[in-house]
Scaffold this active site. Structure first.
Site, PDB file in Angstrom:
ATOM      1  N   LYS A 138      21.395 -96.403   2.118  1.00  0.00           N
ATOM      2  CA  LYS A 138      20.041 -96.150   1.579  1.00  0.00           C
ATOM      3  C   LYS A 138      19.752 -95.351   0.548  1.00  0.00           C
ATOM      4  CE  LYS A 138      19.181 -99.352   4.969  1.00  0.00           C
ATOM      5  NZ  LYS A 138      19.494-100.654   4.625  1.00  0.00           N
ATOM      6  N   CYS A 139      20.670 -94.413   0.007  1.00  0.00           N
ATOM      7  CA  CYS A 139      20.617 -93.608  -1.063  1.00  0.00           C
ATOM      8  C   CYS A 139      20.319 -94.196  -2.273  1.00  0.00           C
ATOM      9  CB  CYS A 139      21.920 -92.712  -0.970  1.00  0.00           C
ATOM     10  SG  CYS A 139      21.668 -91.213  -2.294  1.00  0.00           S
ATOM     11  N   SER A 140      19.602 -93.553  -3.184  1.00  0.00           N
ATOM     12  CA  SER A 140      19.254 -94.314  -4.506  1.00  0.00           C
ATOM     13  C   SER A 140      20.841 -94.159  -5.272  1.00  0.00           C
ATOM     14  CB  SER A 140      18.455 -93.227  -5.240  1.00  0.00           C
ATOM     15  OG  SER A 140      18.824 -92.057  -5.435  1.00  0.00           O
ATOM     16  N   PHE A 141      21.762 -93.473  -4.927  1.00  0.00           N
ATOM     17  CA  PHE A 141      23.055 -93.470  -5.706  1.00  0.00           C
ATOM     18  C   PHE A 141      23.866 -94.426  -4.793  1.00  0.00           C
ATOM     19  CE2 PHE A 141      22.026 -88.955  -6.350  1.00  0.00           C
ATOM     20  CZ  PHE A 141      21.691 -88.843  -7.585  1.00  0.00           C
ATOM     21  N   SER A 142      23.572 -95.311  -3.969  1.00  0.00           N
ATOM     22  CA  SER A 142      24.430 -96.143  -3.288  1.00  0.00           C
ATOM     23  C   SER A 142      25.013 -97.286  -4.249  1.00  0.00           C
ATOM     24  CB  SER A 142      23.822 -96.892  -1.994  1.00  0.00           C
ATOM     25  OG  SER A 142      22.757 -97.596  -2.573  1.00  0.00           O
TER      26      SER A 142
END
Length: 167
Positions: free
Chosen positions: A35-39
């Site tokens: 769920k990270c913006s870097f995923s």
């Protein structure tokens, strides 16, 4: 010899994997979170893996829920998510802690051998990357914002150095 090969880790299936099985490979270790913006980096990591895996390169993904609660899924759901959204084929391990008293020993080793932003040893966010040479030693640490594509030259150098030594 001091290396990552002294550690074992559990895959998302709970199967124990000795990291010694990566001897002779250049390895990128990444703490991940679905769920990270870097995923979206998972797609770029998979592209690197597909390109370099035949030449002795691997990526090891270690999901972690310590930053912003960005990994709420259980191990099997994490693997399913990574497969469905990013078609990941590199090894996915079970969720780990990367900081604090319950940090996985591998991450304690990695932090002890490098410093991140502000010369701090602690991992600050998801998608911190650690590049390991074919002898199992840490050669570089990269911030979460470091795009996987920018690591091509250093991966090439690592693979070429090892191949020229073993020729």
């Amino acid at each position: 010899m001091d290396s990552i090969y002294q550690f074992n880790a559990s895959l998302y299936t709970s199967e124990n994997m000795p990291l010694s099985q990566f001897k002779g490979k250049t390895v990128l270790i990444v703490n991940t979170a679905s769920k990270c913006s870097f995923s979206a980096q998972l797609a770029a990591l998979e592209k690197l893996y597909q390109e370099y895996q035949p030449h002795g390169f691997s990526i090891l993904a270690f999901p972690c829920n310590q930053f912003g609660q960005n990994e709420p899924l259980d191990n099997l759901a994490i693997n399913d998510f990574y497969q469905q959204h990013f078609n990941v084929s590199f090894p996915i391990f079970g969720k780990v802690m990367v900081n604090g008293p319950e940090a996985h020993p591998l991450f304690n080793y990695l932090k002890a051998h490098t410093r991140g932003i502000s010369k701090n040893r602690a991992i600050k966010w998801n998608f911190t990357k650690f590049l390991i040479n074919p002898q199992g030693q840490l050669i570089a640490r990269y911030a979460p914002r470091t795009k996987p594509d920018t690591l091509r030259q250093v991966i090439d150098n690592c693979l070429n150095e090892f191949n020229s030594q073993s020729a």
